[in-house]
Design a protein around this motif. Structure first.
Motif, PDB file in Angstrom:
ATOM      1  N   ALA A   1       0.810  -1.220   0.000  1.00 16.83           N
ATOM      2  CA  ALA A   1       0.000   0.000   0.000  1.00 16.83           C
ATOM      3  C   ALA A   1       0.842   1.268   0.000  1.00 16.83           C
ATOM      4  CB  ALA A   1      -0.955  -0.006   1.190  1.00 16.83           C
TER       5      ALA A   1
ATOM      6  N   ASP B   1      -2.866  -4.351   0.025  1.00 17.77           N
ATOM      7  CA  ASP B   1      -4.177  -4.138  -0.577  1.00 17.77           C
ATOM      8  C   ASP B   1      -4.459  -5.358  -1.445  1.00 17.77           C
ATOM      9  OD1 ASP B   1      -6.509  -3.040  -1.705  1.00 17.77           O
ATOM     10  OD2 ASP B   1      -5.365  -1.979  -3.242  1.00 17.77           O
TER      11      ASP B   1
ATOM     12  N   LYS C   1      -7.194  -7.747  -3.875  1.00 16.20           N
ATOM     13  CA  LYS C   1      -8.358  -7.760  -4.756  1.00 16.20           C
ATOM     14  C   LYS C   1      -8.551  -9.187  -5.241  1.00 16.20           C
ATOM     15  CE  LYS C   1      -8.427  -2.977  -6.013  1.00 16.20           C
ATOM     16  NZ  LYS C   1      -8.482  -2.542  -4.692  1.00 16.20           N
TER      17      LYS C   1
ATOM     18  N   VAL D   1     -11.855  -7.295  -3.953  1.00 17.54           N
ATOM     19  CA  VAL D   1     -12.395  -6.840  -2.678  1.00 17.54           C
ATOM     20  C   VAL D   1     -13.639  -7.665  -2.345  1.00 17.54           C
ATOM     21  CG1 VAL D   1     -13.498  -4.893  -1.495  1.00 17.54           C
ATOM     22  CG2 VAL D   1     -11.473  -4.516  -2.893  1.00 17.54           C
TER      23      VAL D   1
ATOM     24  N   THR E   1      -8.071  -2.500   7.656  1.00 17.43           N
ATOM     25  CA  THR E   1      -8.104  -1.045   7.519  1.00 17.43           C
ATOM     26  C   THR E   1      -8.958  -0.586   6.333  1.00 17.43           C
ATOM     27  OG1 THR E   1      -6.196  -0.851   6.023  1.00 17.43           O
ATOM     28  CG2 THR E   1      -5.719  -0.946   8.398  1.00 17.43           C
ATOM     29  N   THR E   2      -9.248   0.702   6.336  1.00 19.89           N
ATOM     30  CA  THR E   2      -9.903   1.347   5.195  1.00 19.89           C
ATOM     31  C   THR E   2      -8.842   1.590   4.119  1.00 19.89           C
ATOM     32  OG1 THR E   2      -9.447   3.579   5.978  1.00 19.89           O
ATOM     33  CG2 THR E   2     -11.507   2.550   6.732  1.00 19.89           C
ATOM     34  N   ASP E   3      -9.257   2.096   2.966  1.00 23.49           N
ATOM     35  CA  ASP E   3      -8.307   2.444   1.903  1.00 23.49           C
ATOM     36  C   ASP E   3      -7.308   3.496   2.359  1.00 23.49           C
ATOM     37  OD1 ASP E   3      -9.468   0.658   0.148  1.00 23.49           O
ATOM     38  OD2 ASP E   3     -10.666   2.178  -0.885  1.00 23.49           O
ATOM     39  N   SER E   4      -7.728   4.363   3.275  1.00 21.94           N
ATOM     40  CA  SER E   4      -6.831   5.403   3.794  1.00 21.94           C
ATOM     41  C   SER E   4      -6.066   4.935   5.038  1.00 21.94           C
ATOM     42  CB  SER E   4      -7.615   6.678   4.093  1.00 21.94           C
ATOM     43  OG  SER E   4      -8.611   6.416   5.061  1.00 21.94           O
TER      44      SER E   4
ATOM     45  N   SER F   1      -9.603  -7.250   1.784  1.00 20.83           N
ATOM     46  CA  SER F   1      -9.648  -5.807   1.855  1.00 20.83           C
ATOM     47  C   SER F   1      -8.217  -5.353   2.044  1.00 20.83           C
ATOM     48  CB  SER F   1     -10.549  -5.330   2.990  1.00 20.83           C
ATOM     49  OG  SER F   1     -10.777  -3.950   2.844  1.00 20.83           O
ATOM     50  N   ASN F   2      -8.001  -4.403   2.942  1.00 20.48           N
ATOM     51  CA  ASN F   2      -6.665  -3.892   3.261  1.00 20.48           C
ATOM     52  C   ASN F   2      -6.281  -4.351   4.661  1.00 20.48           C
ATOM     53  OD1 ASN F   2      -6.593  -2.300   0.838  1.00 20.48           O
ATOM     54  ND2 ASN F   2      -7.947  -0.856   1.859  1.00 20.48           N
TER      55      ASN F   2
END
Length: 169
Positions: A91, A99, A101, A103, A134-137, A163-164
């Motif tokens: 990431a 990250d 996929k 997702v 975690t979220t994308d951020s 996900s992340n």
């Protein structure tokens, strides 16, 4: 030689039986995996930036291991009903995060993400490292059942979907 050392650490942590499909129960985690119970999380572990890595691999019902830079993703036999092309990338930034996929891909039994923290600062923190969803951020949503192996500078997290994921303490 480095790849061999990582494989040895991975086998020692997860146990050869899991990687070959021998598991006492569909929901039995490897030895040492416990639910994350830290009540006052410390946040993401700060690390030096790793080179960007992106990997794509098809894994089927027989399972398999995918290497993403110094990190690994382990799918045990029977976790997927059919072949799936999986993409994974580091990431970036100052935390060790991956990250994945597609997702939302769910596993029939848990898969494992093994995150290296050899490039991270652990000074002043005796707390066990954990794998965080975690979220994308990279905001922490929750901690997954994790096992810290300080001698190998790796933490293993049990995951049921994509996900992340990042290293936290």
């Amino acid at each position: 030689m480095v790849r061999h050392a990582r494989v040895v650490s991975l086998f020692a942590l997860l146990g050869v039986g899991l990687l070959s499909g021998g598991c006492a129960s569909d929901r039995s985690p490897p030895t040492g995996i416990t639910a994350a119970t830290q009540s006052t999380p410390g946040g993401l572990l700060q690390c030096s930036k790793l080179p960007a890595t992106s990997v794509k691999q098809t894994i089927g019902s027989a399972g398999g291991t995918m290497w993403i830079g110094p990190h690994a993703f382990v799918v045990p036999s029977g976790a997927l009903a059919q072949p799936v092309t999986i993409s994974a990338k580091t990431a970036g930034g100052t935390g060790n995060a991956l990250d994945f996929k597609p997702v939302g891909l769910a596993f029939l039994k848990p898969a494992y993400v093994v995150l290296s923290y050899a490039n991270c600062s652990t000074a002043g923190s005796g707390a066990s490292k954990q794998v965080a969803y975690t979220t994308d951020s990279l905001a922490i949503l929750y901690y997954v059942p994790s096992s810290d192996n300080p001698s190998a500078l790796q933490v293993t997290g049990q995951i049921y979907h994509f996900s992340n994921y990042a290293i936290a303490w």
